[in-house]
Design an enzyme around this catalytic site. Structure first.
Site, PDB file in Angstrom:
ATOM      1  N   ASP A  19       0.661  -1.107   0.032  1.00 28.30           N
ATOM      2  CA  ASP A  19       0.247   0.573  -0.264  1.00 28.30           C
ATOM      3  C   ASP A  19       0.637   1.298  -0.421  1.00 28.30           C
ATOM      4  O   ASP A  19       1.897   1.052   0.404  1.00 28.30           O
ATOM      5  CB  ASP A  19      -0.823   0.192   1.436  1.00 28.30           C
ATOM      6  N   ASP A  45      -2.131  -1.502   6.381  1.00 28.89           N
ATOM      7  CA  ASP A  45      -1.930  -0.775   7.326  1.00 28.89           C
ATOM      8  C   ASP A  45      -2.879  -0.812   7.634  1.00 28.89           C
ATOM      9  O   ASP A  45      -3.595  -0.142   8.992  1.00 28.89           O
ATOM     10  CB  ASP A  45      -0.950   0.458   7.308  1.00 28.89           C
ATOM     11  N   ASP A  49      -6.797  -2.351   3.208  1.00 23.95           N
ATOM     12  CA  ASP A  49      -5.623  -3.292   3.074  1.00 23.95           C
ATOM     13  C   ASP A  49      -6.164  -5.584   3.459  1.00 23.95           C
ATOM     14  O   ASP A  49      -5.410  -6.544   3.821  1.00 23.95           O
ATOM     15  CB  ASP A  49      -4.563  -3.064   3.567  1.00 23.95           C
TER      16      ASP A  49
END
Length: 1328
Positions: free
Chosen positions: A668, A1032, A1036
Site C-alpha cells: 500500500d 496498514d 488492505d
C-alpha cells in the site's frame, strides 16, 4: 483485535471480481434489478465504465485448484443445490451456480418504497394454494412480531394448554405428518457458501441405523480400540458405519465437509415451534413462470405468500463453526439466518415498537444469547484429542513396544518427554482460547423497551427487534443495531483500523428499504451500529432518548464473523508440508521392507517368536522416528522468537517458511511506503488574472495569513470581474470537514485535521443544538455547520451547508480534482487547471479541489444531493505533501536486487502513485517509459499512452510498443493502471494473454478499492506467484488475508487480518520476515534431512546387528537419542539468518532430485563405512561373537564397533547438514552448536576409555577393542566426514543436475511456475 476487518464483511468471492464455480444451476432464477454489489467497501466512481453483465469463463481455477472435497464426489458438489449467507430475497444467489450479474454496482435502482400495510384477515380468507392445507398457513404472517400478534399467540397458548396430554401428542403427530406430506423432504445433500469466510461447504443428511451402530461398536471392541482410532482418523468411513444417507428434512445428524477436506459430524437439534417460517428465516419470494413474483404483480412489496411462509411445527437446526443452520422446508435445504430481518421492519414506524417478553423468549430460543462465547474443551477432552492424534498414538505404540522389549529406561525417558510436549501443547491451547474468550466476550446492562415499559436487562438477552437505549454509560455497542432515534458518533477502529469518528443518523423509510440487501448498502450503513464499536458521543434530536433496534446478535454480528475468522483460519497448502508427509509415507514403506527382511532373517536364525516380532516392529520405530514431525517446527519456533524481539509478531507459524519463498510483494502507499500523515504544503487560490476576466491560479500560499481576506457576504462573485475567492476558499477549509470534538480533542480524518489546523480557527459545539461552530480565526468570521453531506467514495467528495455570522448560507464542497471539475461552472475553472494539477500529482503531492455555492438566507436543507452539488464556483487547490518513510527506498532497492518483484497497490491518484513509485525506486531508474490505460469510447478499447508523452502508445492486444524505436530491448517500460480498468480487463475483456501481460508488467495499481486489491493478490497467485502484501489499514484487510504472507503495519489489533504484525511502522520488517523465512525453511530442511539420516544410520546399524541376531542396548539407544540427537537437532537450528538476501530462493520441494539424490548418496556412504568396519572387526583375534535370541546380553564386538562408530556419524552429519550462507549465518557463529559438537565428540571419544569388564562397561554394554582399532574408528570417521562434506558441497548437487538433465530434459526449459514461463516468453518476444 478487529482492525482492518471491515473489508472482509463482503469478501471478493462475491464481488464483481470473483468468478463463480461452473456448478449446475439448481433452480431457475428470475432477473433482478437489485445489484448484489452494494457494499460500501466496494464502491468506485459512479462515472466508471459501464461494465455490463458477465458470465466469466475463467472460473475453472476456482474449483479445480481450490476445492479438495473428499467425502463428497466432484459430481455431488457440482450438481448439489446451494445457498449463501448473503442471499438476497429479491435476487437469490447460490455462490456456486452459474449466474449472470451486473458488475456496475452504482447503477441507479428504482426500488419502490415497500407498502407494509398488513391485512391478515383478507389474506386468511383467500383460497389455499393447490396442494397445501390452509390449516398449515400463517393466519397472520405479516403481523408476526407485533403486540397484537403476541396477544393472539398468548390466547392461543392458554387454550391449547387445556388439551389432554395424550390428545396433544396425537394432534402433534398428525400435524407433523400433514406437514411432511405438503413439504416432502427429498434432497439428501446440498452445498452452502459462507461468504464471510469465503468458504464452500457440503452438507449430507444421515439417519441412525441400529444394526450399523452395533457393527461399529463390535469392530471397536474386537480390534481393542484400533478400529476406533482408524475410523476416528478417517471419519469418512466411520460415517457409513453409523447410519444411512437420508433426506435432509428427516435426518438425525449430518456430515459437513468444507472445500479443504475438513470433515465434521454434527447432531441435528429438533424442537417444537408452530411459528411462520418468516419468524426465523428470510423468505425467498415465489416466482411464477414468467419470473415475476406475486407481490410484484400485486404491488404489495415483499409480502410473504401462503406457499412460501408456512407454519413450521418442528424447527430443525445444527451449529457449524458457531453459525446456526435451520432447515427450510420450502427450499428443502439448511440455511443460516445471519441476515434475517422481520418484514415489519420495512416500515420504519414499526422499528420503534420493540418486542414483548414472550416474543423475546421465543426469539432467544431461536437466535440464542447475544454473546460471542467461545466454547472451551475441558483439560480431559483436550488431553484425549492430543493423545489420540496419530503422532502420539505412534509414540504410545513405540513406548509399549520398547517396554515389551525390556527397554525400560529408554521408554521412560521418551514417555517423560512426550508428557512434557503434551502438557505444553495443552497449556498453549488453553491460553490461546482464553485470550480469544477475553477478546470476544462482552456484556453490559442495557435499557430495553419491553411491553410498553423501559426495563433493565443484561445485553446477553437482546434479540433481533429489541429496542434499547443508547445512553452515555453504553461505551461499547452490544450488538449490530439500527439507530432509530437520535444521532451518534462512533469509533469503528475495531472494523477499519482507523480511529476516525463516524457519524450515524437515525434511520428513515429510505434507509429500511435496503434491509433486504444483506445490510450492506451504503445508505443503510449510515444508520448501522456495529457490535464492538465504541460510542463516543450521542444526542437526541427530540424529547425522546437515543434508541437503536437490535438487528443481529451473537456470532451473526460483524464482530462474530471476525472472531470466527480467527478461530478457523484457512489452511496453508505449502509444498514443503505436503511433501514432508509424502516423505514420511516413503520412509514407512522402507520400514515395511525392513520389517519383512528382519522377519525373514530371524526365521532363518531360528529365533524365538516373541523376540522376532518385537525386533521386527522395532525397525518401524527406527525408520520413522517419533520425533520426526516435531523437528519440522524447531526452526520456525526460533524464527518466531527472533521476530518477536524485532517487534514483529506472528500468529500463523506455518506462514514463516512461506515467507522464504516470496516472489512478489505488494505495498500500500499511504502509511506504508509514505508517512501516515499529510502536511499542507500550501494553497493555490483561483482568481481572475489582473485586469482580465480570465480565471487563473495565483502563486502558492504557504501560510493562511497570506490570503487576501474580505468578509464573505460583502463580496458577490457574479457582479464583479475583479474576483476575490480567498475568503470563500478559507471558509471552505474552515467548515468542509467531518471533525468532531471528543473530550476536548479534535478527532477525524487526518487530512481534515491538518487542513483545519492550517486555518488557525477554533472549534466548538453548540450545547443546545450540538452543531459545530468555527470561530476565532484571522477572518474574524464565524460559521455554523447546519448539514453535512458526508464523503462517499463513489462520489469522491463531501460537502457542508454552513451559515455565516450574518445568517447567509453557503454550500462548501471539497473532493478529487477530477470529480470537482465536472460539477463546477466552466467559467470558474482556471485555464491552467490541468497543467497545475499535472505538475503536483507528477511530483508526488496530493491535491484536493475546493468550491462553493451561495444558498441565500433560506436554504432548502432537504434538497437532494445531486441538485445541491451542482453549478459550483471553483475556489482553488489545497496541496498536501506525503513524505516517504526513512527506510522505504533502501528496502525496495534490497528487494529489487534480490529479484523480488515489488508492486504498489493504492487507492490514491495514479499520477501521484507513479511519482512516489519513481521517487522510492519501486520503478527502477532505468525504466524510461510508463504507460497508463484509458477507455476510448469511440473504438471501445483500452488505449495505452505514455504518461508524459501521449504520442507514444502500446498495441492494445499485445501490450507492446507501437513505435519501432521502442522495440529496442534496451528501452525498458512499465505499466500503471487504475482499479476500474483492472476490473474491466477481468470482467469484460477476459483475454488471458492481455491479463497475463498486465500482471507481469504492471507495477503500479492506483485507485484500487479494497476488493480490487484482494483480487489483484488472487490474480497474481493464479500465475503461480508466492505473494506477500504489506499494508496498514482497512482497505488492505482482504488482501492481507488473501496473500500467502500478509504483514500489517497497523498497531490497531490488525493481527486478525494478517499472519504478521509489525509494531514498527516501516516496510523494513518485510526484509526480516523474508530472512527469517528463508532461514527457517533451510533449517526445516536441514533438520528433516538430519532426522532422516539419523534414522538411516540407526537402521543400517540395527539391520547389520539383526543379521547376527543381536541389537543395540537400552542405554545405547538412550545415549544416541538424548545425548546426541536431541541437542544436535535443537542447536543446529539455532543459527541466525544471513544478513543479505540473494536472488535465488531456497527449495521447498522435499521430494525433488536435488534433495533425494544427495540423501541417497549420504546413506550409501554411511552404509559402506559401517559395513567395512563390521567386516574388519570380525577378522580380529579378540573378536567376541554376538549371542542370538538374547535381549539381556547384547555385548559383542559387532555391537561395540557399530555403536562407537555410528556415534561419530550422528555428529558428522550434523556438521555436514548445518548449511550456512547464503540463507543462514555460518556454523562458526552458532556458539551453542559448536559447544555441543565439542562436548558430543569428547563424550563419544571418552566411551573408548571405558573398560568392558567394569561397571560402566556393563552399563553401556561395551566390549574391549584394541588400541589400533579405536584409532581405525577415528580415522574412518574423519574420512567419512571429508567425503560427505565435499559430496554435499560439490559432487552430489552435480549428480542431481545430471539426473535431471537425463530424465527431466523436457522440464529444463520450462518452469513449473507460470509466471516464470510468461516472463521468459515476454523477454524473448521483446528481443525478437
Amino acid at each position: 483485535m478487529y482492525a482492518g476487518a471491515a473489508s472482509e464483511v463482503i469478501p471478493s468471492s462475491i464481488s464483481s471480481l470473483h468468478y463463480p464455480h461452473h456448478f449446475g444451476s439448481f433452480r431457475s432464477r428470475g432477473e433482478s434489478n437489485v445489484s448484489r454489489e452494494t457494499s460500501p467497501l466496494l464502491v468506485t466512481d459512479e462515472n466508471d465504465l459501464d461494465l455490463r453483465s458477465v458470465n466469466s469463463n475463467l472460473s475453472a481455477h476456482s474449483y479445480d485448484t481450490k476445492s479438495h472435497f473428499k467425502f463428497f464426489s466432484a459430481d455431488e458438489i457440482e450438481m448439489a443445490p446451494g445457498g449463501s449467507t448473503l442471499d438476497n430475497p429479491e435476487d437469490p444467489v447460490d455462490y456456486n451456480t452459474n449466474w449472470d450479474y451486473s458488475v456496475d454496482k452504482f447503477e441507479e435502482l428504482s426500488v419502490e418504497e415497500p407498502q407494509v400495510q398488513f391485512n391478515p384477515n383478507a389474506e386468511f380468507m383467500q383460497e389455499p394454494v393447490s396442494g397445501h392445507s390452509s390449516r398449515l398457513q400463517s393466519p397472520e404472517p405479516s403481523g408476526y412480531g407485533s403486540l397484537s400478534y403476541d396477544r393472539h399467540r398468548r390466547d392461543s397458548d392458554e387454550s391449547s394448554n387445556k388439551i389432554d396430554d395424550e390428545d396433544e401428542e396425537s394432534h402433534s403427530v398428525k400435524v407433523d405428518d400433514a406437514f411432511i406430506r405438503d413439504y416432502p423432504a427429498k434432497l439428501n445433500y446440498q452445498r452452502y457458501y459462507l461468504a464471510e469466510e469465503d468458504l464452500v461447504i457440503g452438507i449430507a443428511g444421515y439417519s441412525n441405523c441400529l444394526w450399523k451402530r452395533v457393527v461399529y461398536y463390535v469392530i471397536c471392541i474386537l480390534t481393542l480400540g484400533i478400529g476406533y482410532l482408524v475410523l476416528r482418523w478417517f471419519p469418512k468411513y466411520r460415517v457409513n458405519l453409523m447410519g444411512n444417507r437420508s433426506p435432509l428434512g428427516i435426518s438425525d445428524w449430518c456430515v459437513i465437509e468444507n472445500e479443504f477436506g475438513e470433515l465434521q459430524i454434527v447432531h441435528i437439534e429438533k424442537s417444537r415451534l408452530n411459528e411462520p417460517l418468516s419468524s426465523f428465516l428470510t423468505l425467498n419470494p415465489v416466482r411464477d413462470q414468467e419470473g415475476e413474483g406475486e407481490a410484484d404483480r400485486e404491488g404489495e412489496g415483499e409480502l410473504p405468500s401462503k406457499e412460501n411462509d408456512p407454519i413450521i411445527p418442528l424447527i430443525q437446526s445444527f451449529t457449524y463453526r458457531y453459525l446456526k443452520f435451520f432447515y427450510d422446508p420450502v427450499e428443502d435445504m439448511f440455511r443460516t439466518n445471519s441476515n434475517w430481518y422481520d418484514l415489519r421492519w420495512l416500515n420504519v414506524k414499526n422499528t420503534k415498537d420493540g418486542v414483548s417478553q414472550s416474543l423475546q423468549e421465543r426469539r432467544l430460543d431461536i437466535f440464542d444469547e447475544n454473546s460471542i462465547e467461545i466454547l472451551s474443551k475441558s483439560v480431559v477432552q483436550l488431553l484425549v484429542d492430543e493423545v489420540l492424534h496419530p503422532f502420539y498414538v505412534f509414540q504410545v505404540f513405540s513406548i509399549f513396544l520398547w517396554l515389551a522389549d525390556d527397554y525400560y529406561y529408554y521408554a521412560s525417558c521418551i514417555f517423560f518427554i512426550s508428557m512434557i510436549s503434551i502438557t505444553n501443547s495443552l497449556i498453549e491451547t488453553k491460553s490461546t482460547i482464553k485470550r480469544l474468550q477475553e477478546i470476544s466476550r462482552f456484556s453490559c446492562d442495557v435499557r430495553v423497551w419491553r411491553n410498553g415499559f423501559w426495563k433493565q436487562i443484561d445485553s446477553k438477552e437482546l434479540v433481533p427487534g429489541d429496542v434499547f437505549e443508547v445512553d452515555p454509560s453504553l461505551s461499547i455497542i452490544p450488538c449490530d443495531a439500527l439507530l432509530i432515534n437520535g444521532e451518534c458518533v462512533i469509533n469503528e477502529s475495531m472494523l477499519t483500523g482507523e480511529s476516525v469518528p463516524v457519524s450515524k443518523v437515525s434511520a428513515t423509510q429510505d434507509t429500511v428499504k435496503y434491509l433486504p440487501e444483506n445490510f450492506t448498502h451504503p445508505i443503510l450503513s449510515k444508520s448501522y451500529l456495529y457490535n464492538g464499536t465504541k460510542l463516543l458521543k450521542m444526542k437526541s434530536t427530540n424529547d425522546e432518548p437515543v434508541t437503536a433496534m437490535t438487528i443481529k446478535s451473537g456470532f451473526n454480528t460483524t464482530k462474530g464473523s471476525l472472531v470466527r475468522s480467527m478461530l478457523f483460519p484457512k489452511p496453508t497448502g505449502f509444498k514443503f508440508y505436503e511433501d514432508s508427509f509424502k516423505y514420511i509415507g516413503f520412509m514407512t514403506i522402507i520400514a515395511a521392507l525392513g520389517f519383512i527382511y528382519s522377519t525373514y532373517n530371524f526365521i532363518q536364525l531360528g529365533m524365538e517368536t516373541r523376540v522376532m516380532v518385537l525386533r521386527a516392529l522395532d525397525i518401524i520405530t527406527i525408520v520413522v522416528p517419533p520425533a520426526l514431525p516435531a523437528t519440522l517446527t524447531i526452526g520456525t519456533t526460533f524464527a518466531i522468537n527472533r521476530l518477536k524481539k524485532l517487534e514483529i509478531f506472528c500468529i500463523a507459524p506455518t506462514r514463516v517458511n512461506i515467507g522464504g519463498k516470496l516472489d512478489v510483494i505488494c505495498f500500500d502507499k499511504t502509511g506504508t511506503l509514505t508517512e501516515d500523515g499529510l502536511d499542507v504544503l500550501g494553497v493555490h487560490v483561483a482568481n481572475n488574472a489582473e485586469g482580465r476576466k480570465e480565471i487563473v491560479f495565483h502563486d502558492i500560499v504557504k501560510d493562511v495569513k497570506g490570503l487576501n481576506l474580505k468578509s464573505v457576504h460583502h463580496h458577490d462573485h457574479d457582479h464583479d470581474h475583479d474576483s476575490n475567492n480567498d475568503p470563500f476558499f478559507l471558509a471552505g477549509m474552515i467548515s468542509c470537514h467531518s471533525l468532531r470534538l471528543i473530550d476536548d480533542d479534535l478527532l477525524g480524518d487526518p487530512l481534515d485535521v491538518k487542513m483545519f489546523e492550517f486555518t488557525q480557527y477554533q472549534f466548538r459545539e453548540d450545547e443546545n443544538t450540538n452543531r459545530s461552530i468555527l470561530y476565532g480565526g484571522i477572518g474574524h468570521d464565524s460559521y455554523t455547520i447546519w448539514k453535512e453531506l458526508e464523503f462517499v467514495s463513489s462520489l469522491r467528495r463531501m460537502s457542508v451547508i454552513s451559515q455565516s455570522h450574518d445568517n447567509q448560507y453557503f454550500l462548501f464542497t471539497k473532493g478529487a480534482p477530477e470529480v470537482m471539475y465536472d460539477i463546477c461552472e466552466s467559467e470558474s475553472i482556471p485555464s491552467n487547471y490541468e497543467e497545475l494539477l499535472h505538475h503536483y500529482t507528477h511530483s508526488g503531492y496530493r491535491v484536493i479541489a475546493c468550491a462553493y455555492k451561495k444558498l441565500g438566507d433560506r436554504p432548502n436543507l432537504t434538497a437532494s444531493r445531486e441538485s445541491t452539488e451542482c453549478n459550483l464556483i471553483f475556489t482553488g487547490f489545497i496541496v498536501f505533501e506525503n513524505k516517504l518513510k526513512p527506510t522505504t527506498s533502501q528496502t525496495l532497492r534490497t528487494l529489487n536486487e534480490a529479484d523480488i518483484r515489488t508492486v504498489m497497490c493504492t487507492g490514491d491518484n495514479i499520477l501521484t502513485a507513479i511519482s512516489v513509485a519513481r521517487e522510492c525506486e519501486l520503478v527502477a531508474p532505468d525504466i524510461e517509459h510508463i504507460y497508463v490505460p484509458s477507455y476510448d469510447e469511440i473504438s471501445q478499447q483500452i488505449v495505452w499512452e505514455e504518461v508524459n508523452n501521449p504520442q507514444l502508445r502500446l498495441d492494445s492486444t499485445t501490450i507492446k510498443p507501437i513505435d519501432e524505436i521502442l522495440h529496442d530491448p534496451a528501452v525498458k517500460y512499465k505499466l500503471a493502471m487504475t482499479g476500474d480498468i483492472f476490473r474491466y480487463l477481468l470482467t469484460e475483456v477476459k483475454n488471458q494473454s492481455i491479463i497475463h501481460a498486465v500482471l507481469m508488467n504492471c507495477d503500479i495499481f492506483a485507485r484500487m478499492s479494497p476488493d480490487e486489491k484482494h483480487e489483484l493478490v488472487e490474480q497474481l497467485q493464479k500465475i503461480d506467484y508466492t505473494v506477500g502484501f504489506c499494508g496498514d489499514g482497512a482497505n488492505d484487510c482482504g488482501a492481507l488475508k488473501a496473500a500467502d504472507v500478509g504483514i500489517s503495519l497497523s498497531e490497531a489489533e490488525a493481527s486478525v487480518a494478517a499472519p504478521f504484525t509489525s509494531r514498527k511502522f516501516e516496510i523494513s520488517c518485510v526484509l526480516e520476515v523474508i530472512k527469517e523465512g528463508r532461514s527457517s525453511l533451510v533449517t526445516s530442511f536441514s533438520c528433516f534431512k538430519y532426522m532422516s539420516l539419523y534414522s538411516a544410520i540407526q537402521f543400517i546399524t540395527v539391520t547389520i546387528l539383526y543379521k547376527r541376531g543381536t541389537n543395540l542396548g537400552d542405554f545405547q539407544f538412550l545415549y544416541i537419542d538424548l545425548m546426541l540427537i536431541l541437542p544436535l537437532a535443537i542447536f543446529m537450528s539455532w543459527s541466525k539468518p544471513y544478513p543479505k538476501i540473494i536472488s535465488k530462493r531456497p527449495t521447498a520441494n522435499l521430494v525433488s532430485p536435488k534433495i533425494l539424490i544427495p540423501l541417497i548418496c549420504h546413506i550409501t556412504i554411511i552404509g559402506i563405512f559401517q559395513l567395512l568396519l563390521w567386516l574388519q572387526v570380525q577378522k580380529q583375534p579378540w573378536y567376541i561373537k554376538p549371542v542370538p535370541d538374547d535381549d539381556e546380553h547384547v555385548k559383542s564386538s559387532d555391537n561395540t564397533v557399530l555403536f562407537l562408530f555410528s556415534n561419530f556419524q550422528y555428529i558428522l552429519i550434523a556438521i555436514v547438514l548445518s548449511q550456512g550462507p547464503p540463507y543462514r549465518e555460518s556454523m562458526v557463529h552458532n556458539v551453542p552448536f559448536l559447544v555441543n559438537l565439542v562436548v558430543a565428540n569428547l563424550v563419544s571419544a571418552y566411551l573408548f576409555t571405558i573398560d568392558g569388564d567394569s561397571w560402566w562397561g556393563d552399563f553401556m554394554q561395551l566390549t574391549n577393542l584394541s588400541r589400533g582399532f579405536y584409532w581405525s574408528i577415528v580415522i574412518m570417521a574423519g574420512i567419512n566426514l571429508i567425503i560427505m562434506k565435499y559430496g554435499e558441497e560439490m559432487w552430489f548437487g552435480q549428480l542431481a543436475k545430471v539426473y535431471k538433465r537425463i530424465f527431466h530434459r523436457s522440464r529444463l526449459t520450462k518452469s513449473k511456475k507460470l509466471f516464470k514461463n510468461l516472463n521468459r516468453e515476454f523477454y524473448q518476444v521483446q528481443t525478437v
